[in-house]
Design a protein around this motif. Sequence first.
Motif, PDB file in Angstrom:
ATOM      1  N   ILE A   1       4.714   2.106   7.487  1.00 45.65           N
ATOM      2  CA  ILE A   1       4.302   2.997   6.398  1.00 45.65           C
ATOM      3  C   ILE A   1       3.698   4.296   6.910  1.00 45.65           C
ATOM      4  O   ILE A   1       3.659   5.294   6.179  1.00 45.65           O
TER       5      ILE A   1
ATOM      6  N   ILE B   1      -1.047   4.134  -0.530  1.00 49.08           N
ATOM      7  CA  ILE B   1       0.189   3.455  -0.894  1.00 49.08           C
ATOM      8  C   ILE B   1      -0.097   2.444  -1.990  1.00 49.08           C
ATOM      9  O   ILE B   1      -1.150   1.805  -2.005  1.00 49.08           O
TER      10      ILE B   1
ATOM     11  N   GLU C   1       6.291  -4.142   4.066  1.00 52.42           N
ATOM     12  CA  GLU C   1       6.058  -5.251   4.972  1.00 52.42           C
ATOM     13  C   GLU C   1       7.269  -6.180   5.032  1.00 52.42           C
ATOM     14  O   GLU C   1       7.656  -6.651   6.102  1.00 52.42           O
TER      15      GLU C   1
ATOM     16  N   ARG D   1       3.533  -1.368  -0.647  1.00 47.37           N
ATOM     17  CA  ARG D   1       3.087  -1.964   0.615  1.00 47.37           C
ATOM     18  C   ARG D   1       3.812  -3.279   0.885  1.00 47.37           C
ATOM     19  O   ARG D   1       4.261  -3.537   2.014  1.00 47.37           O
TER      20      ARG D   1
END
Length: 408
Positions: free
Chosen positions: A136, A121, A130, A126
């Motif tokens: 993910i 990723i 988050e 990422r």
Amino acid sequence: MSVEVVMPKLGMAMKEGTVSIWNKQVGDRVGKGEPIASVSSEKIEIDVESPAEGTLLEIAVPEGEGVPPGAVICYIGHPGEKIAPVSDSVQTEEPTADESPVKETPVKSKQVKTGGDRVKISPVARKMAEAGGINISEIQGTGPGGRITKEDVQEAMKQSRVQKAEEKQMDTSVLESSEQAQEMKVSGIRKVIAGRMHDSLQQTAQLTMNMKVDVTELISLQKQTAETVQNRYENKLTVTDFIARAVVLSLQQHPHMNSAYINETIHLFKHVHLGMAVAIDKGLVVPVIRHSEKCSLIELSSSIKTLAQKARGGQLSSEEMQGSTFTISNLGSYGIEHFTPILNPPESGILGVGAVYDTPVFKGETIEKRSILPLSLTFDHRVLDGAPAAAFLQTVKQFLEEPVTMLL
């Protein structure tokens, strides 16, 4: 050093136990021998007592989660004390004498994405995931080599918003159409029963047939022998006792009903291990009277009462609820006449017993008041057809209508 509390092994065949409820929370004081949690297996539920006095430092297994026997479920010690590492010895169990090791079949490995750095990723994607609370590991990357891109995360966030909106709309519509209901988490024995009954209906070919039995003579015999049985054996014979005896004798004459369908093979049993369903506060349990064919009517009656008392007191062992070859379920005390019992897999038959009622019956040219007992037999059509099942039920009827034959 803190003390580990592990999942107990409730019987030789137990593979997993579930924490039904925690009686204590992290930070609570506990005394040695004090019940801190209730755990259950497929057959039984018991309280787990604290092995030491101290404070509940950490709960390792939340309510409703299952773990194998020997796994740590919590830690007890002094406040601020270091938690002991989990011993390797509780991670796996050696097979017992009754359990054969299962040989694993080699399978072609398949790459599976997991959390953390193993997932390909981009840094931007990422951070977006988050911030948006997106897992993910559940995203299918469309970039080179399966790499998760910013666009993939944006699409996942969009789908998440749509799903949450639909769930909210559904919850709102339900609340608008009815009063708000109390939610109860399904766990412990109730969860086991729900799973087993669903699997029973999904995996067997069940058919139920009903029959009425004239038990007037049986009730008369019961009354005539009541004083003698009480004085000699300190016992009381019930209609259920006579039914159990009739079933055991009938199973010996019709072995296909005393069988199990396992892996496309019919297993005919030489011995009758009779299961007697007992209702308890947390659900339903089926204690087993092993080798019932060797029991007299009085011995069978005594075993039924002893096991029922242990069941209601939560004192049944796992072994006392395993290995039944046929089950009886009696709802007569609730005034129910006919019902459809569900098979207790892998058994091929279960007999439902209703409430005895009085009705006028023609006897020749005259009308007499007779006592009628409704019976409902559910059987697995994969094992036997309607005619042999009806023949078994007819034999049960004959024994009950001629009760003296059960005493000979």
